[in-house]
Design a protein around this motif. Structure first.
Motif, PDB file in Angstrom:
ATOM      1  N   PHE A   1       1.019  -1.156   0.095  1.00  0.00           N
ATOM      2  CA  PHE A   1      -0.003   0.098   0.042  1.00  0.00           C
ATOM      3  C   PHE A   1       1.025   1.294  -0.033  1.00  0.00           C
ATOM      4  CE2 PHE A   1      -2.882  -2.869   2.336  1.00  0.00           C
ATOM      5  CZ  PHE A   1      -3.875  -2.973   1.304  1.00  0.00           C
TER       6      PHE A   1
ATOM      7  N   VAL B   1       2.939  -4.907   2.954  1.00  0.00           N
ATOM      8  CA  VAL B   1       2.179  -5.655   3.870  1.00  0.00           C
ATOM      9  C   VAL B   1       2.378  -7.246   3.694  1.00  0.00           C
ATOM     10  CG1 VAL B   1      -0.315  -5.981   4.904  1.00  0.00           C
ATOM     11  CG2 VAL B   1       0.477  -3.715   4.128  1.00  0.00           C
TER      12      VAL B   1
ATOM     13  N   PRO C   1      -0.067 -12.722  14.681  1.00  0.00           N
ATOM     14  CA  PRO C   1      -0.626 -11.485  15.487  1.00  0.00           C
ATOM     15  C   PRO C   1      -1.260 -10.225  14.580  1.00  0.00           C
ATOM     16  CG  PRO C   1       2.010 -11.273  15.062  1.00  0.00           C
ATOM     17  CD  PRO C   1       1.280 -12.654  14.664  1.00  0.00           C
ATOM     18  N   SER C   2      -1.854  -9.639  15.354  1.00  0.00           N
ATOM     19  CA  SER C   2      -2.713  -8.553  14.877  1.00  0.00           C
ATOM     20  C   SER C   2      -1.820  -7.444  13.853  1.00  0.00           C
ATOM     21  CB  SER C   2      -3.275  -7.544  15.876  1.00  0.00           C
ATOM     22  OG  SER C   2      -3.987  -6.803  15.441  1.00  0.00           O
ATOM     23  N   GLY C   3      -2.217  -7.483  12.796  1.00  0.00           N
ATOM     24  CA  GLY C   3      -1.476  -6.298  11.992  1.00  0.00           C
ATOM     25  C   GLY C   3      -0.342  -6.883  10.955  1.00  0.00           C
TER      26      GLY C   3
ATOM     27  N   GLY D   1      -0.954  -9.035   8.684  1.00  0.00           N
ATOM     28  CA  GLY D   1      -1.341  -9.115   7.063  1.00  0.00           C
ATOM     29  C   GLY D   1      -2.357 -10.272   6.573  1.00  0.00           C
ATOM     30  N   LYS D   2      -2.848 -10.727   7.811  1.00  0.00           N
ATOM     31  CA  LYS D   2      -3.703 -12.076   7.533  1.00  0.00           C
ATOM     32  C   LYS D   2      -4.983 -11.520   6.704  1.00  0.00           C
ATOM     33  CE  LYS D   2      -4.737 -12.498  11.922  1.00  0.00           C
ATOM     34  NZ  LYS D   2      -3.741 -11.327  12.541  1.00  0.00           N
ATOM     35  N   SER D   3      -5.727 -10.589   7.155  1.00  0.00           N
ATOM     36  CA  SER D   3      -6.779 -10.115   6.457  1.00  0.00           C
ATOM     37  C   SER D   3      -6.490  -9.681   4.986  1.00  0.00           C
ATOM     38  CB  SER D   3      -7.357  -8.885   7.042  1.00  0.00           C
ATOM     39  OG  SER D   3      -8.013  -9.345   8.284  1.00  0.00           O
ATOM     40  N   THR D   4      -5.431  -9.130   4.866  1.00  0.00           N
ATOM     41  CA  THR D   4      -5.001  -8.346   3.483  1.00  0.00           C
ATOM     42  C   THR D   4      -4.853  -9.755   2.483  1.00  0.00           C
ATOM     43  OG1 THR D   4      -3.835  -6.605   4.731  1.00  0.00           O
ATOM     44  CG2 THR D   4      -3.311  -7.052   2.358  1.00  0.00           C
TER      45      THR D   4
ATOM     46  N   GLU E   1     -11.877 -14.050  10.585  1.00  0.00           N
ATOM     47  CA  GLU E   1     -12.043 -14.024  12.111  1.00  0.00           C
ATOM     48  C   GLU E   1     -13.476 -13.937  12.318  1.00  0.00           C
ATOM     49  OE1 GLU E   1      -9.725 -11.628  14.523  1.00  0.00           O
ATOM     50  OE2 GLU E   1      -8.001 -11.184  13.050  1.00  0.00           O
TER      51      GLU E   1
ATOM     52  N   HIS F   1      -6.675 -14.714  14.721  1.00  0.00           N
ATOM     53  CA  HIS F   1      -5.234 -14.582  15.650  1.00  0.00           C
ATOM     54  C   HIS F   1      -5.242 -15.313  17.014  1.00  0.00           C
ATOM     55  CE1 HIS F   1      -8.080 -11.128  17.066  1.00  0.00           C
ATOM     56  NE2 HIS F   1      -7.854 -11.834  18.162  1.00  0.00           N
TER      57      HIS F   1
HETATM   58  N1  LIG Z   1      -5.892  -0.052   2.893  1.00  0.00           N
HETATM   59  C1  LIG Z   1      -4.677  -0.200   3.554  1.00  0.00           C
HETATM   60  N2  LIG Z   1      -3.759   0.958   3.455  1.00  0.00           N
HETATM   61  C2  LIG Z   1      -2.711   1.154   3.991  1.00  0.00           C
HETATM   62  N3  LIG Z   1      -2.206  -0.016   4.677  1.00  0.00           N
HETATM   63  C3  LIG Z   1      -3.131  -0.974   5.144  1.00  0.00           C
HETATM   64  C4  LIG Z   1      -4.222  -0.972   4.260  1.00  0.00           C
HETATM   65  N4  LIG Z   1      -4.997  -2.191   4.590  1.00  0.00           N
HETATM   66  C5  LIG Z   1      -4.162  -2.770   5.745  1.00  0.00           C
HETATM   67  N5  LIG Z   1      -3.029  -2.189   5.736  1.00  0.00           N
HETATM   68  C6  LIG Z   1      -1.819  -2.347   6.548  1.00  0.00           C
HETATM   69  O1  LIG Z   1      -1.535  -3.539   6.441  1.00  0.00           O
HETATM   70  C7  LIG Z   1      -1.035  -4.521   7.469  1.00  0.00           C
HETATM   71  C8  LIG Z   1      -1.691  -5.589   7.808  1.00  0.00           C
HETATM   72  O2  LIG Z   1      -3.192  -5.475   7.957  1.00  0.00           O
HETATM   73  P1  LIG Z   1      -4.296  -6.634   7.976  1.00  0.00           P
HETATM   74  O3  LIG Z   1      -5.700  -5.987   8.122  1.00  0.00           O
HETATM   75  O4  LIG Z   1      -4.053  -7.559   6.900  1.00  0.00           O
HETATM   76  O5  LIG Z   1      -3.963  -7.383   9.594  1.00  0.00           O
HETATM   77  P2  LIG Z   1      -4.662  -8.621  10.134  1.00  0.00           P
HETATM   78  O6  LIG Z   1      -3.446  -9.369  10.101  1.00  0.00           O
HETATM   79  O7  LIG Z   1      -5.751  -8.888   9.522  1.00  0.00           O
HETATM   80  O8  LIG Z   1      -4.687  -7.940  11.624  1.00  0.00           O
HETATM   81  P3  LIG Z   1      -5.997  -8.371  12.789  1.00  0.00           P
HETATM   82  O9  LIG Z   1      -5.545  -9.609  13.322  1.00  0.00           O
HETATM   83  O10 LIG Z   1      -5.926  -7.095  13.547  1.00  0.00           O
HETATM   84  O11 LIG Z   1      -7.186  -8.243  11.854  1.00  0.00           O
HETATM   85  C9  LIG Z   1      -1.331  -3.436   8.768  1.00  0.00           C
HETATM   86  O12 LIG Z   1      -0.165  -2.832   9.228  1.00  0.00           O
HETATM   87  C10 LIG Z   1      -2.567  -2.241   8.158  1.00  0.00           C
HETATM   88  O13 LIG Z   1      -1.897  -1.094   8.785  1.00  0.00           O
END
Ligand SMILES: Nc1ncnc2c1ncn2[C@@H]1O[C@H](COP(=O)(O)OP(=O)(O)OP(=O)(O)O)[C@@H](O)[C@H]1O
Ligand SMILES: [Mg+2]
Lengths: 307, 329
Positions: free
Chosen positions: B13, B18, B37-39, B41-44, B159, B192
C-alpha cells in the motif's frame, strides 16, 4: 426518603426550559396564532370586526380571489414537481458519483456544487435574469457560438416556460442540499457490506439499486419533505426575478408571492392583512397536511438501519 | 488437485509492504488456518485471494486457474466477514438468495439451495426475519449460509468468531468443523487466536509481518517449531524461554516443567491460576526470568513460596540469537 423526593417539585426543569419556551413562544407560537386569528377578522372604516370564516368563503368562493389562489396553488405544485423530478434525482446521482472511491477531486466538486446554496436569492435571481436576457444575456450568444441559436427563447418572458425556468434555476441553486444529505448517508454504509456485495457479484449499478438505495431511502424521505416545505414557502426567487406581480401574467405566481401582494399590497392593489392572513392560514394548512401525510403515511413505513 | 495456490504474492500500500513473497498451497478439501499477531497481514492476504485487493505481484490460482484479473464473484469463492456484513434491508432468505438471483439462477435452484443451507445451519425458523432481529450467533450463521448457497470451490473466513462470546465461540467452532466435514470443500480461515487455529486446522500457516514463518499440521508446528516466534505463538500458556549458555535460548513448554526437589531451576511463586483441571503457577527464577509451569490436576501453592522446577532436556528446544531453531544433532 423516597417519598420526599417523589413529592418535591423539580423547579430546575422549569428554570431550564423557560428561556427556550419564552423565546420560541414570542417569535414563533404567538405570531402563528395571531395570524390564524387575524384571518377571522375584517376591517371596515378602520374598525376591526369578527367575521368568522367569511374570509375563507371569499378566498374560495369569490372568483376574483379563488382564481388567483388556484392558479398560485397549481403553479406551486408544478414548482414542487420539478424539484422532485429534477433536483432530487440529480442530487442522488451526484452523491453516488461523489462517493465513488476512485473519483479524484471529489472535495472540489462537492464544494463547487454546494456553493450556489449559500448565495442570496437576490443574487441568483438577478444573475440568471441577466444570463437569460435576450438583449444582454450570454445565453443567446453562447447558443449562437455552437450554432444552436434557434433553440433560444426568452424563457423567463414566456408564459409557458417562465415557471419551469424558475424552478430549474432553483434546482440549480439547491441541488447541493440533497447531494450532501445523500452523500453523508452513502458514506455511512459500511465498506464490508459493499464488499460482501462485490463477492456476491453485486457491483456498479446493481450495487446502487439493490444495496445502497434501500439503505438511503430514509434520507430520500427527509429530502422530499424538506423540498415540499421549502417549495410551498418559496417566495424570494420569484420576487427577485419576476417581481411581486410574478409575471408574465401571473404565470409564475405561487402562494408566497400571492400572499405578499395580498398582505402588503402592490402597485394599485391595497394591502389587506386579513385576507393576507387567510391565505397564510391556507398555506399553513396545506403544508401541515403534506407533512402529516409524510409523517404518518410514509415515514412509518421507511425502515432505518443500524449498521 | 490444489484448491488454491499462491506464488510469490506481494502486496504494497503506497510504500508499506504488507505481504512479502507469500507462497502456499491449499489442497482440495483441506482446512487451512492463517494465524498470526494483529497487523501481520492475514486479512490483506485473504482479501487478495478474494479479489477485493489486487496483488502487487505474484500469482493467485484457484482450482488451477490464474485469477489475478478475475472479478471476486467469478472466482468461485465465498467469504464470511468478521462483521457479518449482512444486508440489513433483506430478510434471512433474501440475504442468502441475493447472490444467486444476481447470477440469474432459476427460482427452483435458489429455493433448493437456500433450503439446504438453512437446514444445515438450523435457520429454518428465522428465514423471514431481518438481521436486526437476530442474535449475534444467528447472524453469524446467516453469514455462513450466504456463503454456503453459492457452492463455492473455496470458503474464506475472516475472524468469524471474534464477535461472539466464549461459549458461543466454542459451539460455532464445532459447527464450522462439522460444516467442513459435510461439505468437504476447502476452507481458508483467518484468526489471531491460536486455540481456534489448533482445533480447526488441517494445516496452519503462521504469518508474521507479512511473511510466512512456517506451514504445517498443528501438531507438527507444536512439536517441531521452526523458530522461536512459532514456538511462542502456538500453545497456551505460551512456551517459556530461558537464557542458556552464550546466546542460545532454551524453550520449554509449561507442561514440560515439573516440581521436583532435584530440579535445575529455583524461584519464587508470584502468581497461581487454578483452573480446576489444570493449575498454572508463574515463577520468577533466581536468574530473573519469569516462567509458567502447568501442572495437571489441582495443587495448593501460595504466592511467595520457594519452588524448584525441573525439566527433561530431551523435551526442550534450543534457539540461536536470531530466533532460529537449533536442531539437536
Ligand atoms: N488499505 C490499506 N492501506 C494501507 N495500509 C493498510 C491497508 N490495509 C491494511 N493495511 C496495513 O497492512 C497491515 C496488515 O493489515 P491486516 O488488516 O491484513 O492485518 P491483520 O493481520 O488482519 O490484523 P488483525 O488481526 O488485527 O485483523 C497493517 O499494518 C495495516 O496497517
Ligand atoms: Mg484482520
Amino acid at each position: 426518603m423516597a417519598e420526599q423526593t417523589g413529592k418535591k417539585f423539580n423547579w430546575h426543569i422549569v428554570v431550564f426550559l423557560a428561556p427556550a419556551v419564552l423565546v420560541y413562544t414570542a417569535v414563533m407560537i404567538f405570531p402563528l396564532f395571531n395570524t390564524l386569528r387575524l384571518a377571522l377578522y375584517t376591517e371596515t372604516e378602520n374598525i376591526r370586526q369578527f367575521v368568522g370564516l367569511d374570509n375563507f368563503r371569499t378566498l374560495f368562493g369569490d372568483p376574483r380571489w379563488s382564481e388567483s389562489f388556484w392558479n398560485a396553488l397549481a403553479n406551486n405544485f408544478w414548482f414542487f414537481f420539478i424539484h422532485m423530478l429534477v433536483q432530487n434525482p440529480i442530487g442522488i446521482l451526484l452523491a453516488a458519483i461523489l462517493s465513488h472511491p476512485r473519483l479524484r477531486f471529489a472535495g472540489f466538486y462537492r464544494t463547487a456544487i454546494f456553493i450556489p446554496t449559500i448565495l442570496s436569492f437576490v443574487i441568483v435571481g438577478f444573475a440568471w435574469k441577466l444570463i437569460l436576457s435576450p438583449i444582454w444575456g450570454i445565453a443567446p450568444s453562447l447558443l449562437d457560438a455552437v450554432g444552436l441559436k434557434s433553440l433560444f427563447a426568452p424563457w423567463l418572458g414566456r408564459e409557458e416556460y417562465a415557471l419551469t425556468t424558475l424552478a430549474l434555476i432553483s434546482v440549480w441553486q439547491f441541488v447541493g442540499i440533497p447531494m450532501m444529505l445523500i452523500y453523508a448517508a452513502l458514506l455511512s454504509i459500511p465498506e464490508e457490506m459493499l464488499e460482501a456485495g462485490e463477492i456476491d457479484g453485486i457491483t456498479g449499478a446493481s450495487a446502487f439499486w439493490k444495496i445502497k438505495l434501500p439503505l438511503i431511502l430514509p434520507s430520500i424521505g427527509i429530502i422530499s419533505i424538506l423540498t415540499f416545505v421549502g417549495n410551498f414557502n418559496a417566495f424570494d426567487l420569484i420576487y427577485a426575478a419576476q417581481g411581486a406581480l410574478a409575471g408574465p401574467d401571473f404565470a409564475t405566481d405561487i402562494l408566497g408571492t400571492y400572499l405578499y401582494r395580498t398582505f402588503f399590497g402592490f402597485q394599485l392593489q391595497l394591502g389587506d392583512p386579513h385576507m393576507g392572513s387567510t391565505i397564510a392560514t391556507a398555506m399553513f394548512a396545506i403544508i401541515l397536511i403534506g407533512v402529516c401525510i409524510y409523517l404518518f403515511g410514509i415515514q412509518t413505513r421507511l425502515r432505518r438501519y443500524q449498521f | 488437485m490444489t484448491a488454491l495456490k499462491l506464488t510469490d504474492v506481494c502486496k504494497t500500500f503506497g510504500t508499506t509492504e504488507v505481504l512479502k513473497n507469500i507462497s502456499l498451497e491449499v489442497e482440495d478439501g483441506e482446512f487451512v488456518v492463517f494465524v498470526g499477531p494483529s497487523g501481520c497481514g492475514k486479512s490483506t492476504l485473504l482479501r487478495v485471494i478474494a479479489g477485493l485487493e489486487d496483488a502487487t505481484s505474484g500469482a493467485v490460482e484457484i482450482a488451477g486457474d490464474r485469477v489475478n484479473n478475475v472479478a471476486p464473484a467469478k472466482r468461485g469463492i465465498a467469504m464470511v466477514f468478521q462483521s457479518y456484513a449482512l444486508y440489513p434491508h433483506l430478510n434471512v432468505r433474501d440475504n442468502m438468495a441475493l447472490a444467486l438471483k444476481q447470477a440469474n439462477e432459476s427460482n427452483s435452484t435458489i429455493d433448493e439451495r437456500v433450503t439446504e443451507a438453512s437446514r444445515m445451519l438450523s435457520l429454518d425458523d428465522y428465514l423471514t426475519r431481518r438481521p436486526a432481529e437476530l442474535s449475534g450467533g444467528q447472524r453469524q450463521r446467516v453469514a455462513i449460509g450466504r456463503a454456503v448457497v453459492r457452492h463455492p470451490k473455496l470458503f474464506l473466513f475472516d475472524e468469524p468468531l471474534s464477535n461472539l462470546d466464549a461459549a458461543l465461540r466454542m459451539n460455532t467452532r464445532m459447527e464450522i468443523a462439522s460444516l467442513h466435514r459435510s461439505l468437504e470443500t476447502s476452507m481458508v480461515y483467518v484468526t489471531h487466536d491460536q486455540t481456534e487455529a489448533m482445533t480447526l486446522a488441517d494445516k496452519i500457516v503462521v504469518l508474521r509481518d507479512g511473511r510466512v514463518e512456517q506451514i504445517g499440521a498443528p501438531m507438527e508446528l507444536y512439536n517441531n517449531p521452526a523458530n522461536k516466534f512459532v514456538a511462542g505463538f502456538l500453545g497456551a500458556p505460551s512456551m517459556n524461554f530461558i537464557n542458556a549458555a552464550g546466546a542460545v535460548e532454551l524453550g520449554i513448554r509449561p507442561e514440560n516443567l515439573n516440581l521436583s526437589e532435584s530440579g535445575q531451576l529455583q524461584g519464587q511463586v508470584i502468581h497461581v491460576e487454578k483452573l480446576g483441571g489444570d493449575t498454572n503457577i508463574v515463577v520468577t527464577l533466581t536468574t530473573g526470568e519469569t516462567v509458567t509451569c502447568r501442572l495437571f490436576g489441582q495443587h495448593d501453592h501460595r504466592v511467595g513460596e520457594q519452588v524448584t522446577l525441573g525439566f527433561d532436556m530431551n523435551r526442550a528446544y534450543l534457539f540461536d540469537a536470531s530466533g532460529e531453531r537449533i536442531e539437536p544433532s
